[in-house]
Write an enzyme that holds these catalytic residues in place. Structure first.
Site, PDB file in Angstrom:
ATOM      1  N   ARG A 170       0.825  -1.221   0.000  1.00  0.00           N
ATOM      2  CA  ARG A 170       0.000   0.000   0.000  1.00  0.00           C
ATOM      3  C   ARG A 170       0.853   1.263   0.000  1.00  0.00           C
ATOM      4  O   ARG A 170       0.447   2.287  -0.536  1.00  0.00           O
ATOM      5  CB  ARG A 170      -0.932  -0.009   1.208  1.00  0.00           C
ATOM      6  CG  ARG A 170      -1.974  -1.131   1.096  1.00  0.00           C
ATOM      7  CD  ARG A 170      -2.964  -1.082   2.225  1.00  0.00           C
ATOM      8  NE  ARG A 170      -3.705   0.160   2.245  1.00  0.00           N
ATOM      9  CZ  ARG A 170      -4.346   0.629   3.318  1.00  0.00           C
ATOM     10  NH1 ARG A 170      -4.327  -0.045   4.441  1.00  0.00           N
ATOM     11  NH2 ARG A 170      -5.004   1.764   3.253  1.00  0.00           N
TER      12      ARG A 170
ATOM     13  N   TYR B  48      -8.854  14.735  -6.092  1.00  0.00           N
ATOM     14  CA  TYR B  48      -9.206  16.007  -5.461  1.00  0.00           C
ATOM     15  C   TYR B  48      -8.405  16.186  -4.167  1.00  0.00           C
ATOM     16  O   TYR B  48      -8.105  15.220  -3.480  1.00  0.00           O
ATOM     17  CB  TYR B  48     -10.704  16.139  -5.171  1.00  0.00           C
ATOM     18  CG  TYR B  48     -11.329  14.988  -4.417  1.00  0.00           C
ATOM     19  CD1 TYR B  48     -11.708  13.829  -5.085  1.00  0.00           C
ATOM     20  CD2 TYR B  48     -11.583  15.064  -3.055  1.00  0.00           C
ATOM     21  CE1 TYR B  48     -12.317  12.774  -4.410  1.00  0.00           C
ATOM     22  CE2 TYR B  48     -12.193  14.014  -2.374  1.00  0.00           C
ATOM     23  CZ  TYR B  48     -12.548  12.872  -3.061  1.00  0.00           C
ATOM     24  OH  TYR B  48     -13.142  11.824  -2.397  1.00  0.00           O
ATOM     25  N   PRO B  49      -8.063  17.434  -3.872  1.00  0.00           N
ATOM     26  CA  PRO B  49      -7.401  17.706  -2.602  1.00  0.00           C
ATOM     27  C   PRO B  49      -8.444  17.986  -1.526  1.00  0.00           C
ATOM     28  O   PRO B  49      -9.542  18.450  -1.843  1.00  0.00           O
ATOM     29  CB  PRO B  49      -6.584  18.960  -2.908  1.00  0.00           C
ATOM     30  CG  PRO B  49      -7.365  19.674  -3.954  1.00  0.00           C
ATOM     31  CD  PRO B  49      -8.154  18.653  -4.717  1.00  0.00           C
ATOM     32  N   MET B  50      -8.118  17.670  -0.291  1.00  0.00           N
ATOM     33  CA  MET B  50      -9.060  17.973   0.790  1.00  0.00           C
ATOM     34  C   MET B  50      -8.334  18.229   2.116  1.00  0.00           C
ATOM     35  O   MET B  50      -7.169  17.876   2.268  1.00  0.00           O
ATOM     36  CB  MET B  50     -10.086  16.859   0.962  1.00  0.00           C
ATOM     37  CG  MET B  50      -9.527  15.526   1.398  1.00  0.00           C
ATOM     38  SD  MET B  50     -10.862  14.348   1.781  1.00  0.00           S
ATOM     39  CE  MET B  50     -11.587  15.053   3.252  1.00  0.00           C
ATOM     40  N   SER B  51      -9.049  18.847   3.013  1.00  0.00           N
ATOM     41  CA  SER B  51      -8.532  19.104   4.356  1.00  0.00           C
ATOM     42  C   SER B  51      -9.608  18.764   5.365  1.00  0.00           C
ATOM     43  O   SER B  51     -10.766  18.578   5.011  1.00  0.00           O
ATOM     44  CB  SER B  51      -8.153  20.585   4.518  1.00  0.00           C
ATOM     45  OG  SER B  51      -7.088  20.920   3.653  1.00  0.00           O
TER      46      SER B  51
ATOM     47  N   GLN C 225      -8.410   3.393  -3.657  1.00  0.00           N
ATOM     48  CA  GLN C 225      -8.101   4.749  -3.201  1.00  0.00           C
ATOM     49  C   GLN C 225      -6.642   4.849  -2.780  1.00  0.00           C
ATOM     50  O   GLN C 225      -6.074   3.912  -2.222  1.00  0.00           O
ATOM     51  CB  GLN C 225      -9.046   5.153  -2.065  1.00  0.00           C
ATOM     52  CG  GLN C 225      -8.493   5.082  -0.661  1.00  0.00           C
ATOM     53  CD  GLN C 225      -8.488   3.671  -0.095  1.00  0.00           C
ATOM     54  OE1 GLN C 225      -8.562   2.699  -0.812  1.00  0.00           O
ATOM     55  NE2 GLN C 225      -8.361   3.575   1.205  1.00  0.00           N
TER      56      GLN C 225
END
Ligand code: VOV
Length: 257
Positions: free
Chosen positions: A140, A154-157, A194
């Site tokens: 992994r 997509y970027p995320m926080s 993912q």
């Protein structure tokens, strides 16, 4: 394979992480107007050279020293993305440089880029022994990216608002929430793969999420379903979504021709 220190020490607040290959998502638009004006022989040379460049990345992947994915992107945000995984920043730079030296690069306009490192959060511990020697964990952290039909990035926080602040929750609360997140994720086994890149200190958001699927509709389904889960509903903050189709090097001639 690169040697890594023991998992980041778990403090009272931060979840320990295992960190794998560094990751660059390089999104580019094609300058179609200029490219169309290039004579067919010169254009074919450019395509052949770029195919050879992609071939050189495949050799690295075959040796297990990195991985990459090359996809076309729908809509106006970009035309293509090259996602590259390498053991060090330096090796990512070398790929960037090799790309810049191709003739086709002169017809590419930078649209977006994202730097992260493949990350596993150790909310539930990492089991016995050195996790970096565990073959399941290694697979992994140092993955060969799938050649799935579709990509979604997509970027995320996680939110740091008054009231809903992920970073002021206790470890037990976060463990519990992440467990529920993982249960939704697991219901997509076989449909979505993912890859989570940790990017705090590297880029504008805290994580880069890359999903691969054979059925593009699964992206909408998982993201929608997760929106109702507390981790995303209360704490998820998202950047732009980029979706597209695999672009095998054998099809580059048709794509650009
Ligand atoms: C195939 C789907 C799937 C599965 C199985 C899955 C499972 C898991 C597990 C078990 C864990 C924790 C340990 C680890 O392995 O890191 C995570 C961690 C994480 N996830 Fe996830 N996730 C999925 C899918 C999945 C999606 C679609 C998203 C985007 C969220 C959304 O609303 O759009 C996401 C986000 C994240 C993030 C940002 C993190 C890091 C958060 C942190 O605070 O550290 N994730 N995730």
């Amino acid at each position: 394979m690169s040697e890594r220190p023991a998992p980041t020490t778990e403090t009272q607040h931060a979840a320990a992480t295992l960190d794998g290959w560094y990751t660059l998502h390089d999104f580019r638009s094609i300058d179609w107007t200029r490219l169309k004006a290039v004579d067919p022989t010169a254009r074919q040379e450019m395509i052949d050279e770029f195919v050879a460049f992609l071939g050189s990345l495949e050799e690295v992947e075959t040796r297990g020293e990195g991985s990459h994915a090359f996809y076309s992107i729908l809509g106006q945000k970009a035309d293509v993305v090259l996602m590259v995984l390498r053991p060090t920043f330096k090796e990512l730079e070398q790929v960037e440089l090799a790309l810049r030296k191709t003739k086709l690069y002169d017809y590419m306009i930078p649209s977006y880029s994202y730097v992260s490192v493949i990350e596993l959060g150790m909310y539930r511990g990492s089991g016995d022994g050195d996790p970096y020697e565990n073959p399941h964990i290694r697979a992994r952290l140092y993955p060969t990216l799938p050649k799935a039909a579709h990509i979604c990035f997509y970027p995320m926080s996680k939110a740091r608002r008054d009231g809903d602040n992920w970073y002021t929750l206790s470890m037990d609360e976060r463990k519990d929430l992440m467990y529920r997140h993982s249960m939704i994720g697991r219901s997509y086994a076989g449909k979505i793969q993912q890859f989570i890149g940790g990017s705090t200190g590297f880029d504008g958001w805290e994580w880069g999420v890359t999903l691969f699927a054979e059925d593009s509709l699964q992206f909408k389904k998982i993201v929608y379903e997760m929106r109702f889960d507390e981790v995303s509903a209360k704490y998820g903050e998202f950047g732009d979504f980029y979706v597209g189709n695999i672009l095998p090097k054998e099809e580059l001639g048709t794509f650009l021709g």
